[in-house]
Design a protein around this motif. Structure first.
Motif, PDB file in Angstrom:
ATOM      1  N   PRO A  30       0.826  -1.222   0.000  1.00 54.96           N
ATOM      2  CA  PRO A  30       0.000   0.000   0.000  1.00 54.96           C
ATOM      3  C   PRO A  30       0.860   1.272   0.000  1.00 54.96           C
ATOM      4  O   PRO A  30       0.488   2.260  -0.647  1.00 54.96           O
ATOM      5  CB  PRO A  30      -0.809  -0.134   1.298  1.00 54.96           C
ATOM      6  N   ALA A  31       1.999   1.250   0.701  1.00 53.85           N
ATOM      7  CA  ALA A  31       2.867   2.426   0.723  1.00 53.85           C
ATOM      8  C   ALA A  31       3.427   2.701  -0.673  1.00 53.85           C
ATOM      9  O   ALA A  31       3.519   3.857  -1.111  1.00 53.85           O
ATOM     10  CB  ALA A  31       4.007   2.222   1.726  1.00 53.85           C
ATOM     11  N   LEU A  32       3.816   1.643  -1.391  1.00 57.33           N
ATOM     12  CA  LEU A  32       4.314   1.825  -2.760  1.00 57.33           C
ATOM     13  C   LEU A  32       3.222   2.400  -3.643  1.00 57.33           C
ATOM     14  O   LEU A  32       3.474   3.313  -4.440  1.00 57.33           O
ATOM     15  CB  LEU A  32       4.807   0.482  -3.301  1.00 57.33           C
ATOM     16  N   SER A  33       2.029   1.876  -3.514  1.00 58.36           N
ATOM     17  CA  SER A  33       0.921   2.376  -4.329  1.00 58.36           C
ATOM     18  C   SER A  33       0.671   3.857  -4.072  1.00 58.36           C
ATOM     19  O   SER A  33       0.437   4.637  -5.009  1.00 58.36           O
ATOM     20  CB  SER A  33      -0.344   1.563  -4.038  1.00 58.36           C
ATOM     21  N   GLN A  34       0.758   4.278  -2.827  1.00 57.96           N
ATOM     22  CA  GLN A  34       0.557   5.695  -2.495  1.00 57.96           C
ATOM     23  C   GLN A  34       1.659   6.561  -3.105  1.00 57.96           C
ATOM     24  O   GLN A  34       1.387   7.653  -3.625  1.00 57.96           O
ATOM     25  CB  GLN A  34       0.522   5.865  -0.975  1.00 57.96           C
ATOM     26  N   GLN A  35       2.891   6.080  -3.064  1.00 61.29           N
ATOM     27  CA  GLN A  35       4.008   6.856  -3.626  1.00 61.29           C
ATOM     28  C   GLN A  35       3.867   7.008  -5.147  1.00 61.29           C
ATOM     29  O   GLN A  35       4.156   8.079  -5.706  1.00 61.29           O
ATOM     30  CB  GLN A  35       5.341   6.173  -3.290  1.00 61.29           C
ATOM     31  N   ILE A  36       3.425   5.959  -5.824  1.00 59.74           N
ATOM     32  CA  ILE A  36       3.254   6.035  -7.278  1.00 59.74           C
ATOM     33  C   ILE A  36       2.115   6.984  -7.630  1.00 59.74           C
ATOM     34  O   ILE A  36       2.214   7.781  -8.580  1.00 59.74           O
ATOM     35  CB  ILE A  36       3.000   4.638  -7.871  1.00 59.74           C
ATOM     36  N   LYS A  37       1.022   6.924  -6.870  1.00 63.81           N
ATOM     37  CA  LYS A  37      -0.086   7.857  -7.117  1.00 63.81           C
ATOM     38  C   LYS A  37       0.361   9.298  -6.899  1.00 63.81           C
ATOM     39  O   LYS A  37      -0.036  10.204  -7.648  1.00 63.81           O
ATOM     40  CB  LYS A  37      -1.268   7.519  -6.205  1.00 63.81           C
ATOM     41  N   ALA A  38       1.189   9.515  -5.874  1.00 67.17           N
ATOM     42  CA  ALA A  38       1.696  10.873  -5.627  1.00 67.17           C
ATOM     43  C   ALA A  38       2.594  11.334  -6.778  1.00 67.17           C
ATOM     44  O   ALA A  38       2.558  12.503  -7.189  1.00 67.17           O
ATOM     45  CB  ALA A  38       2.474  10.895  -4.312  1.00 67.17           C
ATOM     46  N   LEU A  39       3.397  10.424  -7.335  1.00 72.44           N
ATOM     47  CA  LEU A  39       4.240  10.778  -8.488  1.00 72.44           C
ATOM     48  C   LEU A  39       3.377  11.113  -9.696  1.00 72.44           C
ATOM     49  O   LEU A  39       3.670  12.066 -10.437  1.00 72.44           O
ATOM     50  CB  LEU A  39       5.183   9.615  -8.804  1.00 72.44           C
ATOM     51  N   GLU A  40       2.314  10.365  -9.901  1.00 68.40           N
ATOM     52  CA  GLU A  40       1.403  10.646 -11.017  1.00 68.40           C
ATOM     53  C   GLU A  40       0.753  12.020 -10.850  1.00 68.40           C
ATOM     54  O   GLU A  40       0.559  12.750 -11.831  1.00 68.40           O
ATOM     55  CB  GLU A  40       0.341   9.549 -11.118  1.00 68.40           C
ATOM     56  N   ARG A  41       0.441  12.390  -9.613  1.00 68.13           N
ATOM     57  CA  ARG A  41      -0.113  13.740  -9.377  1.00 68.13           C
ATOM     58  C   ARG A  41       0.931  14.799  -9.692  1.00 68.13           C
ATOM     59  O   ARG A  41       0.610  15.840 -10.287  1.00 68.13           O
ATOM     60  CB  ARG A  41      -0.598  13.872  -7.929  1.00 68.13           C
ATOM     61  N   ASP A  42       2.190  14.553  -9.304  1.00 66.61           N
ATOM     62  CA  ASP A  42       3.252  15.515  -9.602  1.00 66.61           C
ATOM     63  C   ASP A  42       3.412  15.709 -11.106  1.00 66.61           C
ATOM     64  O   ASP A  42       3.608  16.835 -11.590  1.00 66.61           O
ATOM     65  CB  ASP A  42       4.583  15.025  -9.023  1.00 66.61           C
ATOM     66  N   ILE A  43       3.360  14.626 -11.852  1.00 60.91           N
ATOM     67  CA  ILE A  43       3.572  14.692 -13.299  1.00 60.91           C
ATOM     68  C   ILE A  43       2.322  15.169 -14.023  1.00 60.91           C
ATOM     69  O   ILE A  43       2.402  15.839 -15.055  1.00 60.91           O
ATOM     70  CB  ILE A  43       4.032  13.316 -13.823  1.00 60.91           C
ATOM     71  N   GLY A  44       1.170  14.836 -13.485  1.00 61.26           N
ATOM     72  CA  GLY A  44      -0.075  15.281 -14.101  1.00 61.26           C
ATOM     73  C   GLY A  44      -0.642  14.309 -15.110  1.00 61.26           C
ATOM     74  O   GLY A  44      -1.450  14.691 -15.972  1.00 61.26           O
ATOM     75  N   ALA A  45      -0.237  13.048 -15.033  1.00 60.56           N
ATOM     76  CA  ALA A  45      -0.733  12.042 -15.973  1.00 60.56           C
ATOM     77  C   ALA A  45      -0.514  10.663 -15.368  1.00 60.56           C
ATOM     78  O   ALA A  45       0.425  10.456 -14.591  1.00 60.56           O
ATOM     79  CB  ALA A  45      -0.008  12.144 -17.316  1.00 60.56           C
ATOM     80  N   PRO A  46      -1.366   9.695 -15.715  1.00 57.65           N
ATOM     81  CA  PRO A  46      -1.152   8.326 -15.233  1.00 57.65           C
ATOM     82  C   PRO A  46       0.076   7.714 -15.876  1.00 57.65           C
ATOM     83  O   PRO A  46       0.345   7.923 -17.061  1.00 57.65           O
ATOM     84  CB  PRO A  46      -2.436   7.593 -15.647  1.00 57.65           C
ATOM     85  N   LEU A  47       0.807   6.967 -15.088  1.00 57.22           N
ATOM     86  CA  LEU A  47       2.024   6.317 -15.568  1.00 57.22           C
ATOM     87  C   LEU A  47       1.827   4.829 -15.799  1.00 57.22           C
ATOM     88  O   LEU A  47       2.625   4.209 -16.503  1.00 57.22           O
ATOM     89  CB  LEU A  47       3.158   6.516 -14.559  1.00 57.22           C
ATOM     90  N   LEU A  48       0.777   4.274 -15.196  1.00 52.51           N
ATOM     91  CA  LEU A  48       0.539   2.835 -15.275  1.00 52.51           C
ATOM     92  C   LEU A  48      -0.935   2.559 -15.531  1.00 52.51           C
ATOM     93  O   LEU A  48      -1.808   3.328 -15.104  1.00 52.51           O
ATOM     94  CB  LEU A  48       0.944   2.152 -13.968  1.00 52.51           C
ATOM     95  N   GLU A  49      -1.182   1.467 -16.220  1.00 52.82           N
ATOM     96  CA  GLU A  49      -2.533   0.926 -16.339  1.00 52.82           C
ATOM     97  C   GLU A  49      -2.575  -0.337 -15.500  1.00 52.82           C
ATOM     98  O   GLU A  49      -1.876  -1.310 -15.788  1.00 52.82           O
ATOM     99  CB  GLU A  49      -2.859   0.624 -17.798  1.00 52.82           C
ATOM    100  N   ARG A  50      -3.362  -0.303 -14.437  1.00 56.33           N
ATOM    101  CA  ARG A  50      -3.373  -1.397 -13.476  1.00 56.33           C
ATOM    102  C   ARG A  50      -4.384  -2.446 -13.893  1.00 56.33           C
ATOM    103  O   ARG A  50      -5.465  -2.127 -14.387  1.00 56.33           O
ATOM    104  CB  ARG A  50      -3.687  -0.854 -12.082  1.00 56.33           C
ATOM    105  N   GLY A  51      -4.034  -3.724 -13.681  1.00 60.90           N
ATOM    106  CA  GLY A  51      -4.926  -4.833 -13.979  1.00 60.90           C
ATOM    107  C   GLY A  51      -4.840  -5.886 -12.905  1.00 60.90           C
ATOM    108  O   GLY A  51      -4.035  -5.801 -11.971  1.00 60.90           O
ATOM    109  N   SER A  52      -5.646  -6.926 -13.040  1.00 59.71           N
ATOM    110  CA  SER A  52      -5.693  -7.962 -12.007  1.00 59.71           C
ATOM    111  C   SER A  52      -4.404  -8.768 -11.954  1.00 59.71           C
ATOM    112  O   SER A  52      -4.050  -9.326 -10.912  1.00 59.71           O
ATOM    113  CB  SER A  52      -6.885  -8.895 -12.264  1.00 59.71           C
ATOM    114  N   ARG A  53      -3.685  -8.871 -13.071  1.00 53.98           N
ATOM    115  CA  ARG A  53      -2.470  -9.667 -13.107  1.00 53.98           C
ATOM    116  C   ARG A  53      -1.198  -8.828 -13.056  1.00 53.98           C
ATOM    117  O   ARG A  53      -0.098  -9.335 -13.239  1.00 53.98           O
ATOM    118  CB  ARG A  53      -2.456 -10.523 -14.370  1.00 53.98           C
ATOM    119  N   GLY A  54      -1.348  -7.545 -12.838  1.00 55.80           N
ATOM    120  CA  GLY A  54      -0.177  -6.678 -12.784  1.00 55.80           C
ATOM    121  C   GLY A  54      -0.489  -5.325 -13.394  1.00 55.80           C
ATOM    122  O   GLY A  54      -1.618  -4.829 -13.263  1.00 55.80           O
TER     123      GLY A  54
END
Length: 303
Positions: A30-54
């Motif tokens: 969960p901590a990693l997920s929060q850090q990635i979401k914060a990075l996406e907010r900094d950049i202003g765009a999604p960096l990953l497309e999340r799915g059930s297998r990765g």
């Protein structure tokens, strides 16, 4: 941009799986997920497309992945320089080597400097004489090994060494059977050389010494001594090469020949700005005179 988040993202970009990335980073998922979401907010765009297998990278995520490595490399280098300053290291010395003079007195001088001045951050690059001179005059280098003579104002030249100029011939060439070759032997032979603009002074010096009447019959230009000797081995022609470099490369199919007197030679020098030398540069120059035998330095002179 938070560099810690960038580092996390690069690990995730390699794994494309939050669980495995979190395990590598020794943090909770969960901590990693929060850090990635914060990075996406900094950049202003999604960096990953999340799915059930990765997950997989978006177009923006791919760009960030490519750029982030260089960004972190620069950040790490800056961090090291700051730490060096905090810990009292004695500055930095930017030095360039010339491609035709690796080994021998050059390596000995650098090794001695590292031993005597372990607290100096020594940054070493390699380039042709002309390129090294350009970098020196632009202030991007503190000193550079060059092949004189130089027709340049604004630099000092400290003599380092003088070495014999040999002629490389193909192993199956008639000259390969000669003990020593004369200038008349090579007067009309096809010659391989590097481009004159790499080191005009050295190029002209070689021509005057070996082909004084009408110059060499150059049939090919190669970018460095190794490619030059490979062309000799292939039978394209003969080539003049400084002895140290020629013997260090040891290219099969090439025979190295001495030339009859007067013996042709080339010099190696250390060029540097004439004033405002840093303490690190003074330390390097003080070692030049300690080189043994024929490599001992002459007094500093303007080229």
């Amino acid at each position: 941009m938070d560099l810690r988040r960038v580092r996390y993202f690069l690990v995730l970009a390699e794994e494309l799986n939050f669980t495995r990335a979190a395990h590598r980073l020794h943090i909770a998922q969960p901590a990693l997920s929060q850090q990635i979401k914060a990075l996406e907010r900094d950049i202003g765009a999604p960096l990953l497309e999340r799915g059930s297998r990765g997950c997989r990278l978006t177009a923006v995520g791919e760009v960030v992945t490519r750029e982030a490595g260089e960004l972190l490399a620069h950040a790490d280098a800056s961090h090291q320089r700051i730490r060096a300053a905090v810990s009292g290291r004695q500055g930095q010395l930017c030095l360039a080597l010339t491609r035709s003079a690796r080994g021998g007195p050059v390596d000995a001088l650098i090794a001695a400097f590292r031993t005597r001045h372990p607290d100096v951050d020594l940054v070493v690059r390699t380039g042709w004489t002309a390129h090294n001179i350009t970098e020196l005059l632009a202030g991007r280098l503190d000193a550079a090994f060059v092949r004189p003579p130089l027709d340049i104002a604004g630099l000092e030249c400290r003599h380092i060494a003088r070495e014999e100029l040999l002629v490389a011939v193909p192993a199956n060439h008639p000259l390969a059977r000669e003990r020593r070759i004369t200038r008349s032997h090579i007067a009309t032979e096809p010659v391989i050389l590097w481009p004159r603009e790499n080191a005009p002074g050295m190029h002209d010096l070689i021509t005057r010494q070996l082909w004084p009447a009408h110059g060499p019959r150059i049939v090919r230009e190669e970018p460095d001594d190794e490619q030059l000797l490979l062309s000799v081995a292939a039978g394209t022609g003969i080539a003049p090469v400084p002895e140290g470099r020629a013997r260090a490369l040891r290219i099969p199919g090439v025979r190295l020949k001495h030339v009859t007197a007067p013996r042709p030679t080339v010099d190696l020098a250390l060029a540097h700005p004439p004033a405002d030398a840093t303490p690190a540069l003074h330390g390097l120059l003080s070692l030049v005179g300690t080189l043994p035998g024929p490599s001992a330095a002459a007094p500093s002179t303007r080229p």
